[in-house]
Write a protein that holds these residues in place. Structure first.
Motif, PDB file in Angstrom:
ATOM      1  N   LYS A 125       0.857  -1.206   0.000  1.00 45.36           N
ATOM      2  CA  LYS A 125       0.000   0.000   0.000  1.00 45.36           C
ATOM      3  C   LYS A 125       0.880   1.237   0.000  1.00 45.36           C
ATOM      4  O   LYS A 125       1.242   1.756   1.065  1.00 45.36           O
ATOM      5  CB  LYS A 125      -0.823   0.037   1.291  1.00 45.36           C
ATOM      6  CG  LYS A 125      -2.074  -0.767   1.267  1.00 45.36           C
ATOM      7  CD  LYS A 125      -2.912  -0.393   2.488  1.00 45.36           C
ATOM      8  CE  LYS A 125      -3.800  -1.548   2.867  1.00 45.36           C
ATOM      9  NZ  LYS A 125      -4.193  -1.507   4.263  1.00 45.36           N
ATOM     10  N   VAL A 126       1.235   1.699  -1.183  1.00 46.87           N
ATOM     11  CA  VAL A 126       2.116   2.866  -1.269  1.00 46.87           C
ATOM     12  C   VAL A 126       1.329   4.136  -0.940  1.00 46.87           C
ATOM     13  O   VAL A 126       0.122   4.217  -1.224  1.00 46.87           O
ATOM     14  CB  VAL A 126       2.745   2.927  -2.683  1.00 46.87           C
ATOM     15  CG1 VAL A 126       1.710   3.217  -3.744  1.00 46.87           C
ATOM     16  CG2 VAL A 126       3.887   3.935  -2.761  1.00 46.87           C
ATOM     17  N   ALA A 127       1.993   5.123  -0.338  1.00 46.94           N
ATOM     18  CA  ALA A 127       1.335   6.425  -0.158  1.00 46.94           C
ATOM     19  C   ALA A 127       1.104   7.029  -1.542  1.00 46.94           C
ATOM     20  O   ALA A 127       1.889   6.786  -2.467  1.00 46.94           O
ATOM     21  CB  ALA A 127       2.237   7.350   0.663  1.00 46.94           C
ATOM     22  N   THR A 128       0.046   7.801  -1.685  1.00 47.23           N
ATOM     23  CA  THR A 128      -0.116   8.510  -2.959  1.00 47.23           C
ATOM     24  C   THR A 128       0.970   9.578  -3.029  1.00 47.23           C
ATOM     25  O   THR A 128       1.522   9.992  -1.997  1.00 47.23           O
ATOM     26  CB  THR A 128      -1.492   9.200  -3.051  1.00 47.23           C
ATOM     27  OG1 THR A 128      -1.545  10.202  -2.024  1.00 47.23           O
ATOM     28  CG2 THR A 128      -2.628   8.204  -2.890  1.00 47.23           C
ATOM     29  N   SER A 129       1.241  10.049  -4.237  1.00 45.35           N
ATOM     30  CA  SER A 129       2.281  11.076  -4.343  1.00 45.35           C
ATOM     31  C   SER A 129       1.843  12.326  -3.592  1.00 45.35           C
ATOM     32  O   SER A 129       2.665  13.032  -3.010  1.00 45.35           O
ATOM     33  CB  SER A 129       2.621  11.370  -5.802  1.00 45.35           C
ATOM     34  OG  SER A 129       1.458  11.697  -6.503  1.00 45.35           O
ATOM     35  N   ALA A 130       0.529  12.587  -3.539  1.00 45.79           N
ATOM     36  CA  ALA A 130       0.037  13.762  -2.791  1.00 45.79           C
ATOM     37  C   ALA A 130       0.270  13.583  -1.291  1.00 45.79           C
ATOM     38  O   ALA A 130       0.671  14.527  -0.598  1.00 45.79           O
ATOM     39  CB  ALA A 130      -1.446  13.972  -3.077  1.00 45.79           C
ATOM     40  N   GLN A 131       0.034  12.369  -0.788  1.00 44.91           N
ATOM     41  CA  GLN A 131       0.266  12.125   0.651  1.00 44.91           C
ATOM     42  C   GLN A 131       1.758  12.280   0.993  1.00 44.91           C
ATOM     43  O   GLN A 131       2.109  12.903   2.003  1.00 44.91           O
ATOM     44  CB  GLN A 131      -0.184  10.708   1.034  1.00 44.91           C
ATOM     45  CG  GLN A 131      -1.686  10.550   1.161  1.00 44.91           C
ATOM     46  CD  GLN A 131      -2.084   9.077   1.347  1.00 44.91           C
ATOM     47  OE1 GLN A 131      -1.490   8.164   0.751  1.00 44.91           O
ATOM     48  NE2 GLN A 131      -3.081   8.848   2.178  1.00 44.91           N
ATOM     49  N   ALA A 132       2.606  11.688   0.165  1.00 47.52           N
ATOM     50  CA  ALA A 132       4.047  11.792   0.430  1.00 47.52           C
ATOM     51  C   ALA A 132       4.476  13.255   0.383  1.00 47.52           C
ATOM     52  O   ALA A 132       5.171  13.745   1.287  1.00 47.52           O
ATOM     53  CB  ALA A 132       4.833  10.962  -0.585  1.00 47.52           C
ATOM     54  N   GLN A 133       4.038  13.971  -0.648  1.00 49.25           N
ATOM     55  CA  GLN A 133       4.421  15.376  -0.796  1.00 49.25           C
ATOM     56  C   GLN A 133       3.941  16.213   0.399  1.00 49.25           C
ATOM     57  O   GLN A 133       4.707  17.006   0.955  1.00 49.25           O
ATOM     58  CB  GLN A 133       3.876  15.938  -2.121  1.00 49.25           C
ATOM     59  CG  GLN A 133       3.970  17.452  -2.288  1.00 49.25           C
ATOM     60  CD  GLN A 133       5.396  18.003  -2.170  1.00 49.25           C
ATOM     61  OE1 GLN A 133       6.375  17.283  -2.366  1.00 49.25           O
ATOM     62  NE2 GLN A 133       5.515  19.280  -1.826  1.00 49.25           N
ATOM     63  N   GLU A 134       2.689  15.994   0.784  1.00 50.19           N
ATOM     64  CA  GLU A 134       2.122  16.802   1.877  1.00 50.19           C
ATOM     65  C   GLU A 134       2.929  16.625   3.177  1.00 50.19           C
ATOM     66  O   GLU A 134       3.321  17.598   3.829  1.00 50.19           O
ATOM     67  CB  GLU A 134       0.665  16.374   2.105  1.00 50.19           C
ATOM     68  CG  GLU A 134      -0.086  17.239   3.077  1.00 50.19           C
ATOM     69  CD  GLU A 134      -1.492  16.704   3.364  1.00 50.19           C
ATOM     70  OE1 GLU A 134      -1.683  15.461   3.415  1.00 50.19           O
ATOM     71  OE2 GLU A 134      -2.395  17.526   3.532  1.00 50.19           O
ATOM     72  N   THR A 135       3.211  15.362   3.516  1.00 43.41           N
ATOM     73  CA  THR A 135       3.934  15.115   4.777  1.00 43.41           C
ATOM     74  C   THR A 135       5.391  15.571   4.666  1.00 43.41           C
ATOM     75  O   THR A 135       5.956  16.125   5.618  1.00 43.41           O
ATOM     76  CB  THR A 135       3.860  13.624   5.155  1.00 43.41           C
ATOM     77  OG1 THR A 135       2.482  13.260   5.224  1.00 43.41           O
ATOM     78  CG2 THR A 135       4.520  13.347   6.484  1.00 43.41           C
ATOM     79  N   GLN A 136       5.995  15.363   3.509  1.00 45.85           N
ATOM     80  CA  GLN A 136       7.411  15.723   3.379  1.00 45.85           C
ATOM     81  C   GLN A 136       7.594  17.246   3.325  1.00 45.85           C
ATOM     82  O   GLN A 136       8.573  17.782   3.821  1.00 45.85           O
ATOM     83  CB  GLN A 136       8.035  14.991   2.188  1.00 45.85           C
ATOM     84  CG  GLN A 136       8.006  13.493   2.492  1.00 45.85           C
ATOM     85  CD  GLN A 136       8.681  12.562   1.518  1.00 45.85           C
ATOM     86  OE1 GLN A 136       8.341  11.392   1.489  1.00 45.85           O
ATOM     87  NE2 GLN A 136       9.632  13.033   0.740  1.00 45.85           N
ATOM     88  N   LYS A 137       6.592  17.936   2.768  1.00 44.88           N
ATOM     89  CA  LYS A 137       6.623  19.401   2.785  1.00 44.88           C
ATOM     90  C   LYS A 137       6.505  19.897   4.232  1.00 44.88           C
ATOM     91  O   LYS A 137       7.231  20.797   4.667  1.00 44.88           O
ATOM     92  CB  LYS A 137       5.462  19.938   1.930  1.00 44.88           C
ATOM     93  CG  LYS A 137       5.488  21.420   1.740  1.00 44.88           C
ATOM     94  CD  LYS A 137       4.349  21.877   0.863  1.00 44.88           C
ATOM     95  CE  LYS A 137       4.346  23.405   0.816  1.00 44.88           C
ATOM     96  NZ  LYS A 137       3.139  23.948   0.256  1.00 44.88           N
ATOM     97  N   ALA A 138       5.594  19.274   4.980  1.00 48.50           N
ATOM     98  CA  ALA A 138       5.416  19.660   6.394  1.00 48.50           C
ATOM     99  C   ALA A 138       6.675  19.334   7.196  1.00 48.50           C
ATOM    100  O   ALA A 138       7.062  20.086   8.108  1.00 48.50           O
ATOM    101  CB  ALA A 138       4.208  18.933   6.984  1.00 48.50           C
TER     102      ALA A 138
END
Ligand code: PEP
Length: 252
Positions: free
Chosen positions: A178-191
């Motif tokens: 179950k990979v994170a969506t690219s939006a989920q990864a981006q959101e958390t990594q930006k934060a």
């Protein structure tokens, strides 16, 4: 386009178990065409680290999967960060969720290990990430902040942070398919980057690589790599397959 060098790590975990499997993996890496702009690091089981480093092409670095906080002494079964440096192993993975969960490593211990590893001259792949329950309750950013916050207490200089790659690895994505969506990864990594900016400095935040890990494979890696705060990957299962080469080249 960021100036951060793309980084791809292979976490072999407790694999391979035979010399034949080990040789096949090394041959696969030695024969691969890797993007020259990507830093590639392979983490075999500690027992194999020196042999793998000897056999592997020299543009691929080797990491240990863990180390202790002490250089030497009565600590049966542990690996010293100083011994890793002496053995020519430049990187260590710390705080992997399997160590936090199965071996009860706290964020405080992970922070002490990070301090000790850097003091011994190692670079660190520092893993953080939330459980499914924490994500569903909206606690993701706070969990990552708490995990990184312990490290920030002990490690704060620009020079020290140039030795750290942060691996955002949601626990629910590791080894699950179950990979994170690219939006989920981006959101958390930006934060996460914003947290580094406020807790340390904008310069450290801008230069620290934040990579994603959790069920990355040769099909989903390109989309994830397009995200501005995804500076590479830490790869478990797929690092044992030929598809790993495409993951290394996901940013090419
Ligand atoms: C890991 O072990 O760090 C990992 C990301 O595993 P997988 O790619 O198998 O999810």
């Amino acid at each position: 386009m960021s100036s951060r060098q793309f980084f791809v790590g292979a976490n072999w975990k407790l694999n391979p178990c035979s010399r034949d499997e080990k040789k096949k993996l090394i041959d696969m890496l030695n024969n691969a065409n890797f993007d020259k702009n990507t830093e590639v690091v392979v983490a075999p089981p500690t027992l194999y680290a020196i042999a793998v480093a000897d056999l592997l092409r020299k543009d691929v670095k080797v990491a240990a999967q863990n180390c202790y906080i002490k250089a030497s002494g009565a600590f049966t079964g542990e690996t010293s960060p100083t011994q890793l440096t002496e053995a020519g192993i430049p990187y260590v993975i710390l705080g992997h969720s399997e160590r936090r969960t199965l071996f009860h490593e706290t964020s405080s211990l992970v922070a002490q290990k990070t301090r000790a590893a850097i003091d011994a001259g190692l670079s660190v792949i520092l893993c953080v990430g939330e459980t499914l329950q924490e994500r569903e309750s909206g606690a993701t950013d706070n969990v990552v902040k708490e995990q990184l916050g312990e490290v920030v207490k002990l490690v704060s200089s620009e020079e020290d942070w140039s030795k750290i790659v942060v691996a955002y690895e949601p626990v629910w994505a590791i080894g699950t398919g179950k990979v994170a969506t690219s939006a989920q990864a981006q959101e958390t990594q930006k934060a996460t980057r914003a947290y580094l900016a406020s807790a340390l400095s904008p310069k450290i935040a801008e230069s620290t690589r934040i990579i994603y890990g959790g069920s990355v494979n040769d099909k989903n890696c390109r989309e994830l790599a397009t995200q501005p705060d995804v500076d590479g990957f830490l790869v478990g299962g797929a690092s044992l397959t030929p598809g790993f080469v495409n993951i290394v080249n996901a940013n090419a």
